[in-house]
Design a protein around this motif. Structure first.
Motif, mmCIF file in Angstrom:
data_model
loop_
_atom_site.group_PDB
_atom_site.id
_atom_site.type_symbol
_atom_site.label_atom_id
_atom_site.label_comp_id
_atom_site.label_asym_id
_atom_site.label_seq_id
_atom_site.Cartn_x
_atom_site.Cartn_y
_atom_site.Cartn_z
ATOM 1 N N VAL A 1 21.845 20.782 65.507
ATOM 2 C CA VAL A 1 20.896 20.612 66.609
ATOM 3 C C VAL A 1 19.720 21.547 66.337
ATOM 4 N N VAL A 2 18.531 20.958 66.269
ATOM 5 C CA VAL A 2 17.338 21.703 65.873
ATOM 6 C C VAL A 2 16.336 21.700 67.021
ATOM 7 N N THR A 3 15.811 22.884 67.320
ATOM 8 C CA THR A 3 14.769 23.005 68.333
ATOM 9 C C THR A 3 13.447 23.256 67.631
ATOM 10 N N ARG B 1 14.129 19.129 71.063
ATOM 11 C CA ARG B 1 15.460 19.325 70.471
ATOM 12 C C ARG B 1 15.920 18.001 69.875
ATOM 13 N N LEU B 2 16.347 18.053 68.613
ATOM 14 C CA LEU B 2 16.842 16.863 67.923
ATOM 15 C C LEU B 2 18.209 17.141 67.328
ATOM 16 N N LYS B 3 19.072 16.161 67.421
ATOM 17 C CA LYS B 3 20.393 16.247 66.786
ATOM 18 C C LYS B 3 20.301 15.567 65.431
ATOM 19 N N ASN C 1 13.939 26.426 65.428
ATOM 20 C CA ASN C 1 14.960 27.311 66.002
ATOM 21 C C ASN C 1 14.429 28.735 66.181
ATOM 22 N N SER D 1 18.917 24.560 59.210
ATOM 23 C CA SER D 1 18.712 24.767 60.646
ATOM 24 C C SER D 1 19.863 24.296 61.533
ATOM 25 N N ASP E 1 14.072 9.606 69.684
ATOM 26 C CA ASP E 1 13.666 10.517 70.752
ATOM 27 C C ASP E 1 12.274 10.150 71.277
ATOM 28 N N GLU F 1 8.452 21.806 73.254
ATOM 29 C CA GLU F 1 9.712 22.105 72.596
ATOM 30 C C GLU F 1 10.526 20.811 72.538
#
Length: 135
Positions: A90-92, A14-16, A68, A87, A55, A12
């Protein structure tokens, strides 16, 4: 002879979202199947200095399973793009990674691509040296 095996791992990430998006391109979908009968969504390019590159965990050829929590099974390429666009900041991502394992007992071999690159490099050096001598 080299013996290679694969193992898979889900991760998993997470990206901003940045000024230009998440910093990567995708390929695939039910309407575009780069691999025969494979309609999955894959990362095709990581853009330099984008959120994904900074990241460092997302890699080209990783499969995007969900955004998400919304699974990407049987979606067209455009539907996947729209899911990404909608999305949020912030996307997971749920990502499937293929990890290559080489057999420790096998001999190391150079790939045909590396051999071709070496051959082209040697040829270019020879042409350059010959051209310099004419001057």
């Amino acid at each position: 002879m080299s013996c290679t095996s694969f193992t898979t791992l889900t991760e998993e990430i997470r990206l901003k979202r940045g000024a230009s998006g998440l910093g990567f391109n995708i390929i695939g979908g039910t309407d575009y199947q780069p691999n025969c009968k494979d309609s999955a969504i894959y990362v095709s390019k990581i853009k330099d200095d984008g959120p994904a590159a900074l990241d460092g965990r997302l890699k080209e050829r990783d499969q995007i399973l969900a955004i998400n929590g919304q699974e990407l099974d049987n979606v067209t390429h455009q539907e996947a793009v729209e899911i990404f666009r909608n999305s949020g900041d912030v996307v997971t991502l749920l990502v499937l990674k293929k990890i290559i394992k080489n057999n420790q007992n096998s001999k190391s071999t150079l790939s045909p691509l590396v051999m071709a690159a070496l051959g082209i490099t040697v040829l270019a050096i020879c042409v350059y040296v010959k051209y310099r001598r004419r001057l």
